[in-house]
Write an enzyme that holds these catalytic residues in place. Structure first.
Site, PDB file in Angstrom:
ATOM      1  N   SER A   1      -7.043   4.535  -1.156  1.00  0.00           N
ATOM      2  CA  SER A   1      -6.836   3.090  -1.256  1.00  0.00           C
ATOM      3  C   SER A   1      -8.115   2.325  -1.529  1.00  0.00           C
ATOM      4  CB  SER A   1      -6.202   2.554   0.030  1.00  0.00           C
ATOM      5  OG  SER A   1      -4.890   3.040   0.165  1.00  0.00           O
TER       6      SER A   1
ATOM      7  N   GLU B   1      -1.535  -7.879   1.899  1.00  0.00           N
ATOM      8  CA  GLU B   1      -1.243  -6.441   1.865  1.00  0.00           C
ATOM      9  C   GLU B   1      -0.233  -6.001   2.922  1.00  0.00           C
ATOM     10  OE1 GLU B   1      -4.064  -3.804   3.561  1.00  0.00           O
ATOM     11  OE2 GLU B   1      -3.396  -2.071   2.401  1.00  0.00           O
TER      12      GLU B   1
ATOM     13  N   HIS C   1      -1.227   3.158  -4.986  1.00  0.00           N
ATOM     14  CA  HIS C   1      -0.968   4.586  -5.200  1.00  0.00           C
ATOM     15  C   HIS C   1       0.390   4.879  -4.602  1.00  0.00           C
ATOM     16  CE1 HIS C   1      -1.395   5.396  -0.966  1.00  0.00           C
ATOM     17  NE2 HIS C   1      -2.431   4.592  -0.979  1.00  0.00           N
TER      18      HIS C   1
ATOM     19  N   ASP D   1       0.842  -1.200   0.000  1.00  0.00           N
ATOM     20  CA  ASP D   1       0.000   0.000   0.000  1.00  0.00           C
ATOM     21  C   ASP D   1       0.877   1.251   0.000  1.00  0.00           C
ATOM     22  OD1 ASP D   1      -1.975   2.060   0.772  1.00  0.00           O
ATOM     23  OD2 ASP D   1      -3.269   0.321   1.088  1.00  0.00           O
TER      24      ASP D   1
ATOM     25  N   THR E   1      -8.081  -1.764   1.539  1.00  0.00           N
ATOM     26  CA  THR E   1      -7.470  -2.698   0.584  1.00  0.00           C
ATOM     27  C   THR E   1      -8.008  -4.118   0.753  1.00  0.00           C
ATOM     28  OG1 THR E   1      -5.555  -1.245   0.529  1.00  0.00           O
ATOM     29  CG2 THR E   1      -5.273  -3.432  -0.410  1.00  0.00           C
TER      30      THR E   1
ATOM     31  N   HIS F   1       2.355   8.112   5.472  1.00  0.00           N
ATOM     32  CA  HIS F   1       1.463   9.192   5.926  1.00  0.00           C
ATOM     33  C   HIS F   1       2.059   9.916   7.130  1.00  0.00           C
ATOM     34  CE1 HIS F   1      -2.099   9.099   3.463  1.00  0.00           C
ATOM     35  NE2 HIS F   1      -2.203   7.789   3.554  1.00  0.00           N
TER      36      HIS F   1
ATOM     37  N   ASP G   1       2.115   2.439   3.536  1.00  0.00           N
ATOM     38  CA  ASP G   1       1.296   3.651   3.418  1.00  0.00           C
ATOM     39  C   ASP G   1       1.108   4.355   4.753  1.00  0.00           C
ATOM     40  OD1 ASP G   1      -0.746   5.343   1.974  1.00  0.00           O
ATOM     41  OD2 ASP G   1      -2.047   4.406   3.463  1.00  0.00           O
TER      42      ASP G   1
END
EC number: 3.1.3.1
Lengths: 671, 671
Positions: free
Chosen positions: A228, A447, A498, A179, A289, A456, A452
């Protein structure tokens, strides 16, 4: 000048016969994928797998006020839809699909036309007439046009394509999603975890060594930056959607569950093959996800309903909307998110969902020890933490950070000290799916969610730890599949949903930085170009630097030897909140770069990186974290069908490539 | 905990038998590719093309003071080198290469051990004993060890590999370099130049459509961030080097021309095939990326000498160092940089280098009009501006910016208003090379130099214009090669030499931003995720947005319709100087983000983007521009041999892939 002659030659040339609307290049949109006042979902430019189930939603809008005010705010209720196959005649939709004409629905909604309107609190009101056709499919490959007639002469045309399906090439599919993972992150992870001599790496990432390399475009249907939820929807259904949407197109109604659905790869695999499905994530298991594998809602925050749909199906959740396909309870569900299972405010209707899963035949495990010990024959639910799982760096290098979290999946307020990592969960999931497949093959999504989550938080060290754990998991999965004799029958795909605009731009002498007293002097600790030096992460701090034999770090090969060298990498983000930088690893747990300040907006967290220098942000001050970015993300594949993943393509193509490798397209008429 | 058992199992396991030195993970290094006191160049881990010419430099260091002080500062002058082929015995180097033992050289140099030492002005002094063997080659594929013995028992071993060469597959090679180009930039360029409907692009970049996709690692030999000189050296010679170095390894002597050389792909092509060579760039033609084709120096700033070497050769420049290979005057040289041709301070010995080239048979052109008109049979020099060429955006969209530049290549103080673009130069170069090839094939490098130059200036709009021009040039070159019947015989490779940490993270309402009065309120104009909206660049501002037919912009397809939409993309950099952001295109010419402030360091330019918000920098304050970054860069290839460019590999592999496609390896003994 060359330019003026070009202008004369080309300016009057019509590029496309299609009409394109410009009104949606904006901060706020009336309804993303519907720039006109007549809406068809699935919209123009949709591709379908032959036999894939989907809903149709029609809307006619009548704005009461604002720049598009229309028809006195009264929407046309007499709109009609016809479907034209290839060059045939356009047949009324109900007749074409052999269904009843659906009932008319009416509602209204409001929005702001732009930021000035928002500041002035000038809402635009829109009245809507709508219909929905449920659970349809198109089985014959070819071109279709769906034509909506409304407001007299107005037409909205959606061009649809049913792609020619492929024949099954692989028994199993192991689909990894890093992710938020980008190539600049992979490059950085390689730098810190793999030893290089005079510019030549002595070992490589597993991702570097896959058979096929591709790039996919991640944008949403109605915004160029995705989240996501709708990016997972694209990967799993072949349909772009809107931010926050899970396997639906977003309509303008208030109901989070009435939006037009599309069938996911997991539902298709279950429906067409009957084979087992696995869902593994280091996030809470209702996160976007994993959720997009087996649930349908425009609002990814409906966590309890998402888990309800995992266990049951959409028709049980919303009996008024027909949806005769589901994951039928994934055979493996491993992740965090006990809040949706412990009876209480986070669970569906306050029920005990551990018990609900057990009643449907699941065995349930709550720790890595239990995970390793449990048998492979039953459906298995493994929930290992209240919310997201602990990060690789904390589990493996800084285990003290696991304490005092009160995050036991049992909800008893103790600490979840025995959490598995992505590798533990994925290898066990392979064994369970293999045991349950009975020759039908299996499908699993695994995942690495916290690449991610840590990007962040601008906690790039933890993010790269998660990325290295993903790489290690791919490597271990290949070895395990080889061992159990399934490698040649398994397509392995690794990609992201992404990016984040992250890159390494130099080195930083953290000792020098901390010793300086002004921000501008601290910045001189950053070394660019030649002064970036070499990776400080692949050598041991405990041995004389000029004469050390190279050891693994405590975590073995393919991970850094140390995480806090004096000469660290200096990395940055394309966008960020106000923050302080010192380029040291955060030893007390994940970074929290910004906290709310006196104006209610986010400011640099005054309690972290206090020896660093201040950097002002570039994001709206309601954003306390970094945000997603535009860049295409890499795709790596290995095994039967992997050659299809080479090159540059749209995220939705991933769905078709996987579905074709599994032979899930079905051209037999069945609607 | 799982981690503690892993620690016990792995911590004592030796990963590599090699010794790796940690002392060079630093801001300053004694000598980059020589972490010990005995140095061999080419160093450990070097690969060679069979028959490729190279020098050997040996150095023994004796630091007088500092952490490595040795032998009272007296270097061992009795050092020896032997060469071992595969498992044979180690033969004295002079005997092995059948050359005279070279003379001993001695010098000294100083450096700072770290930033603290620099602040205290504590220099470390090093005395050096050295030798150099010139113009050698290894022709037999296999493994070699070069062993330097010094200081009694001390040894430095360089492992060398001569790769098995490939057979010629392509007649011509067209090698494009997008300087500083990354995948995030390509994604952004696609967003602004290609129309998308409901998440599906209606057209794509030419790069998206090439036959092979790869990724290459750009790092230097002794720092993980590279510059364009040593990255070009890697691409052209298969040898990583140090920042600022052109086709040499950097030794510690003061002479910028005595460093050990390696033979470039252009020299090899000329020497082995006699075919014509082309060099095209939008930079001044002595800039690093073209320079590394045909010159040799540790200092890329030796512009005059670089151009001298283009016309003559290294042996004419430095007769004392034998180097019997050169480009022998590239058949095509197109770019900027008249300062090295107009007699004066910028030209070699103050000579008229236009005249010097004419005396060697070159025709010379100074404008796009002359370029188009000139014949194809002669060697051609085209110099179109004093320094770098004008940017695509200024030439095509804002031509007023070409005025008052006083940059005529004639040096007469007039404006260079008739400059060609990359496409003009590349297509003409193809015609000249084709006319001169006489069946031998040709090799051309064409550089989009100002992707990098404009990303340095944080002028992302101009950088993306340059990138789109590159893409358009690749597209036009394919069409032109098809037309002249050479497409099937031409390998086309497009790659970059390094990145900049750039990415798009959202949209920006530039009207709202400019209208706000505080920095924190201005930041609210940025739209992330759903609020990023769609591309405002692909619709016309002159037509009603809800009902416009889509036209080309004035520059034709594959370029934006407009460059200054209200809803712009919002992009950022991983690192930057202090700056102000308003997300509007810079209409007055290239951006200059920072200027020197009261402390001598760079601050946000008070004269630009005055309606924007301030962003503090993350770079040392002596950096007034953005800097290069770490990320792997993409490789695209088409034509015979293109399949070799798939996957993930080191930048040096590009040289071997091209050389093998051209069959340049030569296993006949010739040293």
């Amino acid at each position: 000048m060359a330019s003026s002659s070009k202008f004369a030659a080309l300016s009057s040339f019509v590029f496309l016969s299609l009409l394109l609307k410009g009104a949606n290049a904006q901060t706020y949109q009336r309804l993303g994928a519907c720039p006109t006042l007549g809406c068809i979902f699935p919209p123009d430019q949709t591709d379908f797998l032959a036999g894939q189930l989907f809903d149709i939603r029609l809307e006619v809008h009548a704005p009461v006020n604002g720049s598009e005010a229309s028809n006195g705010g009264v929407p046309d209720e007499k709109f009609t839809l016809c479907i034209q196959k290839n060059r045939g005649s356009c047949v009324d939709a109900a007749k074409f699909f052999e269904v009843q004409d659906p009932a008319l629905e009416k509602w209204n909604f409001t929005y702001y036309e732009d930021l000035f309107a928002e500041d002035a609190n000038q809402l635009t009101h829109v009245n809507v007439a709508a219909k929905a056709y449920r659970a349809l499919s198109l089985t014959e490959p070819g071109k279709y046009q769906a034509k909506l007639s409304y407001n007299g002469q107005a037409r909205t045309v959606a061009n649809w394509v049913v792609r020619e399906p492929g024949k099954r090439k692989a028994k199993n599919v192991l689909f990894f999603i890093g992710d938020g993972m980008t190539q600049p992150m992979i490059t950085a992870a390689r730098l810190i975890a793999h030893k290089s001599i005079n510019g030549k790496y002595q070992t490589l990432m597993q991702l570097d060594q896959m058979e096929a390399l591709g790039l996919q475009m991640t944008h949403s249907i109605d915004s160029f930056i995705t989240d996501s939820a709708n990016s997972a929807t694209a990967l799993y259904t072949g349909k772009k959607s809107t931010v926050n949407a899970l396997n639906v197109y977003v309509d303008s109604s208030k109901d989070a569950f009435d939006d037009p659905k599309v069938e996911s790869i997991a539902e298709l695999f279950r429906r067409k093959t009957g084979g087992p499905i696995g869902m593994v994530s280091t996030a809470y298991i209702a996160d976007a996800t994993p959720a997009a594998l087996c649930s349908h809602t425009r609002d990814r925050d409906q966590r309890a309903s998402v888990v309800f749909e995992y266990l049951h199906n959409a028709s049980a959740l919303t009996p008024q909307y027909d949806w005769p396909t589901s994951c039928k309870g994934p055979d493996v569900i491993f992740g965090g998110g006990a809040e949706q299972f412990i009876p209480g405010s986070g669970s569906y209707n306050g029920s005990d969902f551990y018990k609900a899963f057990q009643q449907e035949g699941y065995q349930v495990v709550y720790s890595n020890t239990e995970l390793k010990a449990v048998g492979n024959s039953k459906k298995t639910l493994g929930i290992f933490s209240i919310d997201n799982l602990a990060k690789w760096l904390d589990r493996n290098v800084m285990p003290e950070n696991l304490k005092n979290q009160k995050n036991s999946p049992l909800g008893d307020g103790t600490d979840a000290l025995d959490q598995p990592g992505l590798k533990d969960m994925t290898l066990k999931a392979i064994d369970i799916l293999q045991a349950r497949s009975r020759g039908k093959g299996w499908f699993m999504m695994s995942e690495a969610a916290s690449i991610d989550k840590m990007m962040h938080a601008l906690d790039y060290d933890r993010a790269l730890g998660e990325l290295l754990e993903l790489d290690d998991t791919v490597r271990a999965s290949i070895a395990h599949l080889e061992k159990i004799g399934e490698l040649d029958d398994t397509l392995i795909v690794v990609t992201a949903d992404h990016g984040h605009g992250f890159d390494v731009f130099g080195g930083a002498d953290t000792k020098y930085l901390a010793a300086q007293t002004t921000d501008r002097k601290k910045r001189e600790a950053v070394g660019v170009y030649k002064k970036s030096g070499l990776s400080g992460y692949t050598v041991s701090p405990d041995v004389s630097p000029t004469n050390q034999t190279i050891l693994f770090g405590a975590q073995g090969p393919n991970f850094p030897v140390q995480w806090n060298p004096r000469y660290a990498y200096a990395a940055g983000f394309g966008a960020n909140p106000d923050r302080r930088e010192n380029y040291k690893v955060n030893t007390a747990g994940p970074r929290r770069p910004a906290t709310q300040g006196s104006d209610g907006g986010f400011e640099a967290n005054p309690a972290q990186n206090t020896d660093g220098f201040a950097v002002s942000g570039t994001l709206p001050i309601d954003q306390g974290q970094g945000v997603h970015s535009l860049q295409d993300v890499p795709v790596y594949a290995k095994g039967p069908g992997s050659e299809a993943f080479r090159g540059v393509y749209n995220s939705v193509d991933i769905f078709f490539k996987i579905a074709d490798t599994l032979g899930l397209g079905d051209t037999r008429k069945s609607h």
